[in-house]
Motif scaffolding. Structure first.
Motif, short mmCIF file in Angstrom:
data_model
loop_
_atom_site.label_atom_id
_atom_site.label_comp_id
_atom_site.label_asym_id
_atom_site.label_seq_id
_atom_site.Cartn_x
_atom_site.Cartn_y
_atom_site.Cartn_z
N LEU A 180 0.87 -1.29 0.05
CA LEU A 180 0.08 -0.07 0.04
C LEU A 180 0.84 1.31 0.14
CD1 LEU A 180 -2.68 -1.01 2.72
CD2 LEU A 180 -3.19 -0.90 0.53
N PRO A 181 0.43 2.42 -0.50
CA PRO A 181 1.24 3.65 -0.04
C PRO A 181 1.25 3.73 1.47
CG PRO A 181 -0.90 3.78 -1.60
CD PRO A 181 -0.72 2.71 -1.29
N THR A 182 1.99 4.65 1.67
CA THR A 182 2.29 4.95 3.20
C THR A 182 0.75 5.66 3.74
OG1 THR A 182 2.78 7.37 2.77
CG2 THR A 182 4.77 5.74 2.74
N ILE A 183 0.68 5.47 5.05
CA ILE A 183 -0.49 5.85 5.73
C ILE A 183 -0.73 7.46 5.39
CG2 ILE A 183 0.35 6.11 7.94
CD1 ILE A 183 -3.25 4.95 7.07
N GLU A 184 0.29 8.08 5.52
CA GLU A 184 0.29 9.49 5.18
C GLU A 184 -0.41 9.80 3.96
OE1 GLU A 184 3.08 8.48 8.56
OE2 GLU A 184 3.26 7.98 6.44
N ALA A 214 -0.03 -0.92 18.87
CA ALA A 214 1.14 -0.23 17.96
C ALA A 214 1.27 -0.84 16.65
CB ALA A 214 2.48 -0.14 18.85
N HIS A 215 0.29 -1.85 16.31
CA HIS A 215 0.40 -2.56 14.87
C HIS A 215 0.37 -1.58 13.92
CE1 HIS A 215 -0.19 -5.30 11.92
NE2 HIS A 215 0.35 -6.01 12.63
N PRO A 216 1.14 -1.74 13.03
CA PRO A 216 1.01 -0.84 11.90
C PRO A 216 -0.08 -0.62 10.98
CG PRO A 216 2.60 -2.21 11.31
CD PRO A 216 2.25 -2.58 12.65
N LEU A 217 -0.91 -1.80 10.93
CA LEU A 217 -2.20 -2.09 10.06
C LEU A 217 -3.34 -1.31 10.81
CD1 LEU A 217 -3.36 -3.37 7.80
CD2 LEU A 217 -3.98 -5.32 9.44
N ARG A 218 -3.25 -1.06 12.16
CA ARG A 218 -4.39 -0.31 12.67
C ARG A 218 -4.76 0.91 11.99
NH1 ARG A 218 -6.17 -2.32 17.45
NH2 ARG A 218 -7.00 -0.39 17.94
N GLU A 274 5.13 6.92 -2.06
CA GLU A 274 5.81 5.76 -1.81
C GLU A 274 4.99 4.56 -1.45
OE1 GLU A 274 9.31 4.31 1.67
OE2 GLU A 274 8.50 6.49 1.59
N ILE A 275 5.35 3.32 -1.99
CA ILE A 275 4.81 2.02 -1.66
C ILE A 275 5.54 1.38 -0.45
CG2 ILE A 275 3.73 -0.05 -2.36
CD1 ILE A 275 2.38 2.28 -3.76
N VAL A 276 4.75 0.95 0.57
CA VAL A 276 5.19 0.08 1.78
C VAL A 276 4.57 -1.20 1.88
CG1 VAL A 276 5.80 2.36 2.97
CG2 VAL A 276 3.69 1.29 3.26
N SER A 277 4.89 -2.04 2.52
CA SER A 277 4.48 -3.39 2.66
C SER A 277 4.04 -3.31 4.31
CB SER A 277 5.74 -4.47 2.48
OG SER A 277 5.22 -5.81 3.07
N THR A 278 3.05 -3.50 4.61
CA THR A 278 2.47 -3.64 5.86
C THR A 278 2.04 -4.79 6.24
OG1 THR A 278 1.80 -1.41 5.54
CG2 THR A 278 0.83 -2.65 7.28
N VAL A 279 2.61 -5.44 7.38
CA VAL A 279 2.02 -6.83 7.94
C VAL A 279 0.75 -6.88 8.25
CG1 VAL A 279 2.78 -6.33 10.42
CG2 VAL A 279 2.97 -8.75 9.44
N LEU A 280 0.05 -8.07 7.82
CA LEU A 280 -1.26 -8.18 8.22
C LEU A 280 -1.61 -8.63 9.68
CD1 LEU A 280 -2.80 -9.46 4.98
CD2 LEU A 280 -3.30 -7.58 6.08
N ALA A 281 -0.74 -9.50 10.20
CA ALA A 281 -1.22 -10.03 11.66
C ALA A 281 -0.25 -9.49 12.71
CB ALA A 281 -1.14 -11.71 11.64
#
Length: 159
Positions: free
Chosen positions: A91-95, A127-131, A152-159
């Motif tokens: 995904l793109p960065t959360i920002e 503190a999980h990045p997917l939240r 910027e595209i990032v890889s965000t962990v799902l679990a």
């Protein structure tokens, strides 16, 4: 291609692309994927092309290696990633996504899938990045089609 004929050990990661037009445009030569040599990039499939991916996903899951889902940032897309045992979302960065996601890309017919995502959100550590991504989807009701991704595209962990 016959899934059973693939030598999965030859690939460092599975990259599942949700949309056919995005599959044709997809390049694994982006910075976030630089750590993967020879990733297997596949189209998820639809009513016309579907069927084979489920077998591949099951076989890949048994390898316990990275499975990256590249698809729409909407309720159904994230649900498909979870249900397909993906380990990461591309995904793109959360920002960037917070600035560009829109209520227009959260269709009403996807409302029934929200329950699954709300349960997943409740189970994630604080503190999980997917939240933040799930909050944008579920609380702010904003999403974005994969074809509109930028930044910027990032890889965000799902679990």
């Amino acid at each position: 291609m016959d899934v059973m004929g693939l030598k999965l050990s030859a690939f460092s990661a599975l990259i599942q692309v949700e949309n056919l037009d995005s599959f044709y445009e997809f390049s694994p030569d982006i910075p976030v994927l630089s750590g993967y040599t020879n990733p297997l990039v596949v189209y998820r499939g639809d009513s016309h092309y579907g069927g084979g991916f489920a077998l591949l996903a099951d076989a890949w899951h048994k390898t316990r290696r990275t499975h990256i889902y590249a698809g729409d940032f909407d309720v159904k897309g994230v649900t498909l990633a979870l249900d397909g045992n993906a380990t990461h979302l591309l995904l793109p960065t959360i920002e960037w996504l917070s600035q560009n996601a829109t209520p227009l890309h959260v269709p009403a017919e996807q409302f029934p899938y929200q329950r699954r995502l709300r349960k997943h959100l409740a189970a994630l550590p604080s503190a999980h990045p997917l939240r933040d991504y799930l909050m944008l989807l579920l609380e702010k009701q904003r999403g974005l089609k994969q074809q509109w991704f930028g930044g910027e595209i990032v890889s965000t962990v799902l679990a």
